[in-house]
Design a protein around this motif. Sequence first.
Motif, PDB file in Angstrom:
ATOM      1  N   SER A   1       8.292   9.082  -9.039  1.00 52.85           N
ATOM      2  CA  SER A   1       8.501   9.710  -7.722  1.00 52.85           C
ATOM      3  C   SER A   1       7.554   9.175  -6.658  1.00 52.85           C
ATOM      4  O   SER A   1       7.598   9.634  -5.509  1.00 52.85           O
ATOM      5  CB  SER A   1       8.316  11.228  -7.840  1.00 52.85           C
ATOM      6  N   MET A   2       6.711   8.194  -6.999  1.00 54.78           N
ATOM      7  CA  MET A   2       5.678   7.746  -6.062  1.00 54.78           C
ATOM      8  C   MET A   2       6.152   6.704  -5.064  1.00 54.78           C
ATOM      9  O   MET A   2       5.379   6.272  -4.212  1.00 54.78           O
ATOM     10  CB  MET A   2       4.472   7.217  -6.835  1.00 54.78           C
ATOM     11  N   ARG A   3       7.397   6.277  -5.151  1.00 54.93           N
ATOM     12  CA  ARG A   3       7.970   5.382  -4.143  1.00 54.93           C
ATOM     13  C   ARG A   3       9.267   5.990  -3.620  1.00 54.93           C
ATOM     14  O   ARG A   3       9.984   6.693  -4.349  1.00 54.93           O
ATOM     15  CB  ARG A   3       8.245   3.992  -4.735  1.00 54.93           C
TER      16      ARG A   3
ATOM     17  N   GLN B   1      14.937  -0.352 -20.721  1.00 53.24           N
ATOM     18  CA  GLN B   1      14.771   1.045 -21.101  1.00 53.24           C
ATOM     19  C   GLN B   1      15.959   1.816 -20.549  1.00 53.24           C
ATOM     20  O   GLN B   1      16.624   1.365 -19.610  1.00 53.24           O
ATOM     21  CB  GLN B   1      13.449   1.593 -20.582  1.00 53.24           C
ATOM     22  N   ASP B   2      16.210   2.980 -21.125  1.00 51.67           N
ATOM     23  CA  ASP B   2      17.429   3.722 -20.819  1.00 51.67           C
ATOM     24  C   ASP B   2      17.269   4.710 -19.681  1.00 51.67           C
ATOM     25  O   ASP B   2      18.231   5.419 -19.341  1.00 51.67           O
ATOM     26  CB  ASP B   2      17.906   4.480 -22.069  1.00 51.67           C
ATOM     27  N   HIS B   3      16.104   4.791 -19.107  1.00 54.67           N
ATOM     28  CA  HIS B   3      15.845   5.816 -18.089  1.00 54.67           C
ATOM     29  C   HIS B   3      14.777   5.323 -17.130  1.00 54.67           C
ATOM     30  O   HIS B   3      14.052   4.356 -17.420  1.00 54.67           O
ATOM     31  CB  HIS B   3      15.373   7.111 -18.761  1.00 54.67           C
ATOM     32  N   PHE B   4      14.665   6.019 -16.011  1.00 57.21           N
ATOM     33  CA  PHE B   4      13.640   5.718 -15.027  1.00 57.21           C
ATOM     34  C   PHE B   4      12.708   6.928 -14.918  1.00 57.21           C
ATOM     35  O   PHE B   4      12.615   7.599 -13.893  1.00 57.21           O
ATOM     36  CB  PHE B   4      14.278   5.375 -13.681  1.00 57.21           C
ATOM     37  N   ILE B   5      12.039   7.217 -16.039  1.00 57.47           N
ATOM     38  CA  ILE B   5      11.047   8.283 -16.111  1.00 57.47           C
ATOM     39  C   ILE B   5       9.724   7.641 -16.500  1.00 57.47           C
ATOM     40  O   ILE B   5       9.676   6.782 -17.383  1.00 57.47           O
ATOM     41  CB  ILE B   5      11.431   9.356 -17.160  1.00 57.47           C
ATOM     42  N   MET B   6       8.629   8.059 -15.856  1.00 59.41           N
ATOM     43  CA  MET B   6       7.329   7.459 -16.108  1.00 59.41           C
ATOM     44  C   MET B   6       6.313   8.514 -16.519  1.00 59.41           C
ATOM     45  O   MET B   6       6.503   9.717 -16.261  1.00 59.41           O
ATOM     46  CB  MET B   6       6.835   6.718 -14.856  1.00 59.41           C
ATOM     47  N   LEU B   7       5.239   8.071 -17.143  1.00 64.71           N
ATOM     48  CA  LEU B   7       4.147   8.978 -17.460  1.00 64.71           C
ATOM     49  C   LEU B   7       3.647   9.641 -16.182  1.00 64.71           C
ATOM     50  O   LEU B   7       3.500   8.982 -15.145  1.00 64.71           O
ATOM     51  CB  LEU B   7       2.994   8.225 -18.122  1.00 64.71           C
ATOM     52  N   GLY B   8       3.398  10.938 -16.267  1.00 67.07           N
ATOM     53  CA  GLY B   8       2.873  11.645 -15.099  1.00 67.07           C
ATOM     54  C   GLY B   8       3.850  11.794 -13.956  1.00 67.07           C
ATOM     55  O   GLY B   8       3.444  12.133 -12.842  1.00 67.07           O
ATOM     56  N   GLY B   9       5.131  11.528 -14.196  1.00 66.29           N
ATOM     57  CA  GLY B   9       6.120  11.638 -13.117  1.00 66.29           C
ATOM     58  C   GLY B   9       5.959  10.587 -12.034  1.00 66.29           C
ATOM     59  O   GLY B   9       6.410  10.771 -10.892  1.00 66.29           O
ATOM     60  N   ALA B  10       5.359   9.441 -12.382  1.00 71.30           N
ATOM     61  CA  ALA B  10       5.048   8.421 -11.373  1.00 71.30           C
ATOM     62  C   ALA B  10       6.276   7.750 -10.793  1.00 71.30           C
ATOM     63  O   ALA B  10       6.173   7.022  -9.795  1.00 71.30           O
ATOM     64  CB  ALA B  10       4.117   7.364 -11.968  1.00 71.30           C
TER      65      ALA B  10
ATOM     66  N   ALA C   1       0.827  -1.205   0.000  1.00 71.94           N
ATOM     67  CA  ALA C   1       0.000   0.000   0.000  1.00 71.94           C
ATOM     68  C   ALA C   1       0.870   1.268   0.000  1.00 71.94           C
ATOM     69  O   ALA C   1       1.930   1.277   0.636  1.00 71.94           O
ATOM     70  CB  ALA C   1      -0.911  -0.011   1.221  1.00 71.94           C
ATOM     71  N   PRO C   2       0.433   2.298  -0.720  1.00 77.57           N
ATOM     72  CA  PRO C   2      -0.717   2.378  -1.608  1.00 77.57           C
ATOM     73  C   PRO C   2      -0.504   1.530  -2.870  1.00 77.57           C
ATOM     74  O   PRO C   2       0.404   1.814  -3.661  1.00 77.57           O
ATOM     75  CB  PRO C   2      -0.825   3.867  -1.966  1.00 77.57           C
ATOM     76  N   THR C   3      -1.306   0.499  -3.028  1.00 75.14           N
ATOM     77  CA  THR C   3      -1.094  -0.509  -4.064  1.00 75.14           C
ATOM     78  C   THR C   3      -1.072   0.082  -5.468  1.00 75.14           C
ATOM     79  O   THR C   3      -0.342  -0.404  -6.341  1.00 75.14           O
ATOM     80  CB  THR C   3      -2.189  -1.584  -3.960  1.00 75.14           C
ATOM     81  N   ARG C   4      -1.848   1.148  -5.694  1.00 79.55           N
ATOM     82  CA  ARG C   4      -1.937   1.710  -7.048  1.00 79.55           C
ATOM     83  C   ARG C   4      -0.596   2.232  -7.559  1.00 79.55           C
ATOM     84  O   ARG C   4      -0.434   2.455  -8.765  1.00 79.55           O
ATOM     85  CB  ARG C   4      -2.975   2.833  -7.078  1.00 79.55           C
ATOM     86  N   HIS C   5       0.385   2.394  -6.672  1.00 84.81           N
ATOM     87  CA  HIS C   5       1.700   2.883  -7.100  1.00 84.81           C
ATOM     88  C   HIS C   5       2.659   1.743  -7.454  1.00 84.81           C
ATOM     89  O   HIS C   5       3.860   1.977  -7.608  1.00 84.81           O
ATOM     90  CB  HIS C   5       2.309   3.765  -6.024  1.00 84.81           C
ATOM     91  N   TYR C   6       2.124   0.544  -7.612  1.00 87.47           N
ATOM     92  CA  TYR C   6       2.993  -0.589  -7.941  1.00 87.47           C
ATOM     93  C   TYR C   6       3.717  -0.407  -9.272  1.00 87.47           C
ATOM     94  O   TYR C   6       4.795  -0.965  -9.488  1.00 87.47           O
ATOM     95  CB  TYR C   6       2.185  -1.893  -7.970  1.00 87.47           C
ATOM     96  N   LYS C   7       3.143   0.401 -10.180  1.00 89.63           N
ATOM     97  CA  LYS C   7       3.779   0.584 -11.488  1.00 89.63           C
ATOM     98  C   LYS C   7       5.186   1.138 -11.363  1.00 89.63           C
ATOM     99  O   LYS C   7       6.046   0.874 -12.210  1.00 89.63           O
ATOM    100  CB  LYS C   7       2.954   1.523 -12.374  1.00 89.63           C
ATOM    101  N   THR C   8       5.435   1.914 -10.301  1.00 92.15           N
ATOM    102  CA  THR C   8       6.764   2.486 -10.110  1.00 92.15           C
ATOM    103  C   THR C   8       7.798   1.381  -9.953  1.00 92.15           C
ATOM    104  O   THR C   8       8.868   1.418 -10.572  1.00 92.15           O
ATOM    105  CB  THR C   8       6.774   3.413  -8.874  1.00 92.15           C
ATOM    106  N   GLY C   9       7.491   0.379  -9.161  1.00 91.00           N
ATOM    107  CA  GLY C   9       8.420  -0.735  -8.977  1.00 91.00           C
ATOM    108  C   GLY C   9       8.588  -1.551 -10.242  1.00 91.00           C
ATOM    109  O   GLY C   9       9.700  -2.006 -10.554  1.00 91.00           O
ATOM    110  N   VAL C  10       7.514  -1.732 -10.994  1.00 89.31           N
ATOM    111  CA  VAL C  10       7.589  -2.497 -12.243  1.00 89.31           C
ATOM    112  C   VAL C  10       8.528  -1.814 -13.229  1.00 89.31           C
ATOM    113  O   VAL C  10       9.411  -2.444 -13.829  1.00 89.31           O
ATOM    114  CB  VAL C  10       6.176  -2.662 -12.852  1.00 89.31           C
ATOM    115  N   VAL C  11       8.379  -0.504 -13.399  1.00 92.06           N
ATOM    116  CA  VAL C  11       9.225   0.233 -14.342  1.00 92.06           C
ATOM    117  C   VAL C  11      10.657   0.324 -13.822  1.00 92.06           C
ATOM    118  O   VAL C  11      11.616   0.234 -14.602  1.00 92.06           O
ATOM    119  CB  VAL C  11       8.628   1.626 -14.620  1.00 92.06           C
ATOM    120  N   PHE C  12      10.813   0.476 -12.530  1.00 90.09           N
ATOM    121  CA  PHE C  12      12.154   0.500 -11.931  1.00 90.09           C
ATOM    122  C   PHE C  12      12.917  -0.785 -12.256  1.00 90.09           C
ATOM    123  O   PHE C  12      14.090  -0.752 -12.658  1.00 90.09           O
ATOM    124  CB  PHE C  12      12.023   0.681 -10.418  1.00 90.09           C
ATOM    125  N   LEU C  13      12.257  -1.918 -12.131  1.00 86.68           N
ATOM    126  CA  LEU C  13      12.910  -3.197 -12.411  1.00 86.68           C
ATOM    127  C   LEU C  13      13.218  -3.349 -13.899  1.00 86.68           C
ATOM    128  O   LEU C  13      14.243  -3.918 -14.269  1.00 86.68           O
ATOM    129  CB  LEU C  13      12.037  -4.342 -11.900  1.00 86.68           C
TER     130      LEU C  13
END
Length: 387
Positions: free
Chosen positions: A347-349, A336-345, A317-329
């Motif tokens: 930064s959510m972890r 991918q060459d960077h750790f930038i997400m749509l909407g600046g996500a 929790a907050p579970t909806r921010h799980y995408k941050t960990g997925v993209v980080f991995l």
Amino acid sequence: MKISLPDDQGRRFDYTLTGSQCPVRPLGADAVRTVFAAAHVVADPYSSDPCSFDSGGRAAIDWDATLAFRRYLADLGLGIAEAMDTAQRGMGLDWPSSLELITRTRAELPDAHVFNGCGTDHVLPSETDCIDDVLRAYMEQLEAIQAVGGRLILMASRALARVAASPLDYLAVYLRVLDAADEPVILHWLGPMFDPALAGYWGSDDFTQAMETVLAIIHERESKIDGIKLSLLDKNREILFRRRLPRSVKMYTGDDFDYPELIAGDAQGFSHALLGIFDPLAPVVGAAVDHLGTGDVRGFRALLDPTVPLARLVFQAPTRHYKTGVVFLAWLNGHQDHFIMLGGAQSMRSLSHLVACFRLADTAGLLVDPECAVTRMHHLLGLHGVA
């Protein structure tokens, strides 16, 4: 190989990587489970504006990297759940960009096993007055996806959750949408831990009552339904539900906490899989499911059980921010060459959360190039002021 990492108090400690790697084997065409990975999208770091989604702008996507990741999943034999919440659908990924993503994936991988998210997210819930508005929104997306030859996952609708007065409204909408589907679809029950706007979906906060509504829809249109993905993070509810399903309808686990047990199953049945965590776990899935094919449940669990601590952390929790960990991995593993997400996500972890993800991915044998992962962790630490 060692790296100096900070704990959650900023104290430094030396961490030695295990050097272990999970076995990588494509999922066989005759696998005993149907498996989908809900795939993330790669943002264009030069164009992504964290405020663009809130202001109605288009998502800035690195199409080359996004499609390369889908080729990677398909080469591993996994099905792809496209334009779902893992792709930040409704949380950075707008409907026009979703349709472009669906269209590009269809053109890039015409023979892959792909189902696509169909929802109502192009309509603001606040501007939806009745279920006819919701029905029109579903139909618009359904027709657009089917026009490019796409199969459907009927995503839960924030707009429907807002305007539905009773379970009967859910039946009215879903039965009409199912009637318009060219091929059997996957239903999706997404719990409020993933999206708080979906609290009370199916017309009740009570699980048993909500389940009866879904079962009524399934029994009314059984031939139109391939399966249902249950994302409630409650294995007991999933087991109860799947025992009530008709034999022709699959249960796709969306439980990113207890997926090994649910996929392995019991004497009365098992779940297939449609999981966001299978985006980073993709390399090990084929080898694990191969064990099930030979009746080797112990071998299956030996490969997937060590991944559970990582999954539980990514989906905490907050579970909806799980995408941050997925993209980080995905970034750690060179997809991918960077750790930038749509909407600046990105930064959510917290940094401590990401450090823990790094360590648990290593423990589970999921760092395919440890040297690359360590180099990128150094970059992340430097960004956070850790020398």
